[in-house]
Scaffold this active site. Structure first.
Site, PDB file in Angstrom:
ATOM      1  N   LYS A   1      16.441  -9.630  -9.249  1.00  6.61           N
ATOM      2  CA  LYS A   1      17.109  -9.194  -8.025  1.00  6.61           C
ATOM      3  C   LYS A   1      16.290  -9.711  -6.841  1.00  6.61           C
ATOM      4  O   LYS A   1      15.272  -9.134  -6.468  1.00  6.61           O
ATOM      5  CB  LYS A   1      17.224  -7.667  -8.000  1.00  6.61           C
ATOM      6  CG  LYS A   1      18.166  -7.128  -6.912  1.00  6.61           C
ATOM      7  CD  LYS A   1      17.459  -7.061  -5.585  1.00  6.61           C
ATOM      8  CE  LYS A   1      18.357  -6.591  -4.457  1.00  6.61           C
ATOM      9  NZ  LYS A   1      17.773  -6.871  -3.141  1.00  6.61           N
TER      10      LYS A   1
ATOM     11  N   GLU B   1       0.579  -2.284   7.467  1.00 11.72           N
ATOM     12  CA  GLU B   1       0.914  -3.691   7.208  1.00 11.72           C
ATOM     13  C   GLU B   1       1.983  -4.154   8.196  1.00 11.72           C
ATOM     14  O   GLU B   1       3.047  -3.547   8.297  1.00 11.72           O
ATOM     15  CB  GLU B   1       1.421  -3.867   5.781  1.00 11.72           C
ATOM     16  CG  GLU B   1       1.684  -5.321   5.434  1.00 11.72           C
ATOM     17  CD  GLU B   1       2.070  -5.513   3.979  1.00 11.72           C
ATOM     18  OE1 GLU B   1       1.514  -6.414   3.333  1.00 11.72           O
ATOM     19  OE2 GLU B   1       2.926  -4.745   3.493  1.00 11.72           O
TER      20      GLU B   1
ATOM     21  N   GLU C   1       3.380  -4.494  -7.101  1.00  9.14           N
ATOM     22  CA  GLU C   1       2.496  -5.236  -6.184  1.00  9.14           C
ATOM     23  C   GLU C   1       3.003  -4.960  -4.786  1.00  9.14           C
ATOM     24  O   GLU C   1       4.063  -5.446  -4.390  1.00  9.14           O
ATOM     25  CB  GLU C   1       2.514  -6.731  -6.533  1.00  9.14           C
ATOM     26  CG  GLU C   1       1.361  -7.501  -5.927  1.00  9.14           C
ATOM     27  CD  GLU C   1       1.719  -8.110  -4.586  1.00  9.14           C
ATOM     28  OE1 GLU C   1       1.342  -7.513  -3.551  1.00  9.14           O
ATOM     29  OE2 GLU C   1       2.357  -9.160  -4.581  1.00  9.14           O
TER      30      GLU C   1
ATOM     31  N   CYS D   1       1.324 -10.946   1.540  1.00 14.12           N
ATOM     32  CA  CYS D   1       0.892  -9.585   1.210  1.00 14.12           C
ATOM     33  C   CYS D   1      -0.618  -9.430   1.302  1.00 14.12           C
ATOM     34  O   CYS D   1      -1.108  -8.342   1.612  1.00 14.12           O
ATOM     35  CB  CYS D   1       1.390  -9.193  -0.174  1.00 14.12           C
ATOM     36  SG  CYS D   1       0.943 -10.369  -1.460  1.00 14.12           S
TER      37      CYS D   1
END
Length: 502
Positions: free
Chosen positions: A199, A404, A274, A308
């Site tokens: 997906k 983040e 993750e 990331c």
């Protein structure tokens, strides 16, 4: 400044695929979504629609999971020899390599990334991933042992273990490295004999759909690889909650990762997560500044900060603080923004207008809190461009320094000694990556031992290799991708005991 990709430059194959009709890939066939709904594909360099993808419903997801379950038990796949799975993976790698120019173009138009980066990190790294993981298909072995069984002293037993596929895997990918993330999740599935429903992000689904075509061309058994597109709220949620899924492999936000863990726990599903990061880049007193300054700049500005494990916090020994900030600011000012298809561009647009607005909001909050901001401006006109920023003078607890951002925004902080640097580095909810820049081996070892991160780089940042496990601690995730650990996480271990007749 030219902002929009010149789509007339595209190869005919890439142009045809971007604008062509796209469905869902289920059980080796292309199907229209049952609802008939579609979503736009936007070129971030212009903000214009260039194609459409299918919006998969819960019914479509159910069909994909059923397909994957059938394939898992189909003798054509379940009894395939390990070396045959290896051969299929190598064949798929060669097909991707042959399609490299068009795949890179498709990715650049869909994601906004630079064409050099989509070629290197999406296409070429995908080829290397499949080649590396293919070798594991023939190396999945258990152990044998003599058993003591002290309560049966007159009997002899042998013990042994075997590894089996973990089952049906739901693989949910982010939008920042779309093709490579899809292959990272697909490769261990093929190596271990699992089956998968991929997906992709609704923002960057095109290369996953093209990957499905190449999987079919490579001869992968129908149903082993399925691709469903759509929003996370509809398609992703249905996949996460589906009782027919045995394992979830997700890369994305911590918020969604927490939801996955909550949903998986009652059913005891396996999962790899993750998640986010706020990775520190530490420049020690004895660092080589000629290397550390450009290293710090590109650790955050590479891929427009949409990594990331981007080095989004730079911690600088107070002796070097002004020089490093000025050096990074000079590099930021020299970066040429532009569309990904233009080879002169040094940084492309952010993935979309909504994401750019979130990045800009963080910068404004830093300004309002008294932070000094160099750069960090929305570029007016077409596309979702944002100038690289460096922020100083913030309290380390401020949200811009703790959350983040996933954009080209660097927060800089001075420190007086190693203890303060380590305290600042570990003062975050995340623990994905970190780097230490030093000339001293003892300093490097000290930081490596005490930094709370899944990966610690020394005099470099953002370097990944397929043989090394990649994952995080704290709110950066659970489990690992890549390396031996990434492969074995797609297997379940079964122990056996055999009575030996004397």
């Amino acid at each position: 400044m030219t902002t929009a990709n010149d789509l007339s430059q595209l190869t005919a194959k890439a142009a045809a695929f971007i604008g062509g009709e796209k469905g869902l890939f289920i059980d080796g066939e292309w199907r229209a979504p049952r609802s008939g709904e579609t979503l736009p594909v936007i070129d971030p360099s212009s903000g214009r629609e260039v194609g459409r993808i299918a919006q998969a419903s819960a019914d479509d997801v159910d069909a994909a999971v059923a397909s994957a379950r059938r394939a898992l038990e189909d003798p054509a796949w379940a009894r395939m020899k390990p070396h045959q799975r290896e051969e299929i993976m190598l064949r798929l790698a060669e097909l991707i390599r042959a399609e490299a120019p068009s795949l890179a173009e498709i990715e650049t138009v869909n994601s906004g990334k630079l064409i050099a980066n989509t070629r290197l990190f999406d296409v070429d790294l995908s080829v290397h991933t499949l080649r590396y993981m293919a070798g594991w298909a023939t190396k999945l072995h258990g152990e044998t042992m003599d058993l003591a069984v002290p309560y049966a002293p007159d009997m002899r037993f042998n013990g042994f273990t075997r590894r089996f596929p973990a089952g049906v895997v739901a693989a949910i990918m982010p939008w920042n490295v779309p093709l490579c993330q899809a292959v990272w999740k697909l490769a261990p599935v093929l190596a271990t004999g699992c089956t998968v429903i991929l997906k992709p992000s609704e923002l960057t689904s095109l290369t996953a759909l093209r990957l499905a075509e190449l999987c079919d061309e490579a001869g992968i058994t129908p149903g082993v690889v399925n691709v469903v597109t759509g929003t996370g709220e509809v398609t992703g949620k249905a996949l996460i909650e589906h009782p027919g899924v045995d394992k979830i492999n997700f890369t994305g936000s911590t918020r969604v990762g927490q939801f996955i863990a909550e949903q998986a726990a009652p059913a005891f599903k396996h999962y790899n997560l993750e998640l986010g990061g706020k990775s520190p880049l530490i420049i020690a007193e004895d660092a080589d500044l000629e290397k550390a300054i450009p290293g710090a700049a590109w650790a955050i500005y590479g891929n427009s900060g949409q990594n990331c494990c981007a080095g989004s916090r730079v911690l600088i020994h107070e002796k070097h603080f002004d020089r490093v900030v000025a050096g990074v600011a000079d590099i930021a000012a020299s970066i040429r923004l532009g569309p990904g298809l233009d080879p002169a561009s040094m940084m492309g647009p952010l993935v979309g207008a909504a994401h750019r607005a979130r990045v800009a909001e963080h910068v404004e909050r830093a300004r309002s809190a008294g932070g000094e901001v160099i750069g960090g401006e929305i570029v007016e006109g077409d596309g979702s461009y944002f100038t690289p920023a460096i922020v100083t003078g913030l309290d380390h607890g401020h949200p811009t320094a703790q959350q983040e951002i996933f954009g080209p925004v660097l927060c800089a902080f001075p420190f007086k000694d190693d203890e303060e640097a380590l305290q600042l580095a570990n003062d975050t909810a995340f623990g994905l990556g970190a780097s230490i820049w030093t000339r001293g081996l003892a300093t490097a070892n000290r930081y490596f031992e005490r930094l709370k991160a899944g990966t610690v780089w020394i005099n470099t940042h953002n370097i990944l290799d397929l043989s090394l496990p990649f994952g995080g601690t704290k709110q950066s995730g659970v489990g690992f991708e890549l390396g031996r650990e990434g492969v074995m996480s797609h297997t379940v271990l079964r122990a056996g005991v055999m009575l030996v007749d004397e």
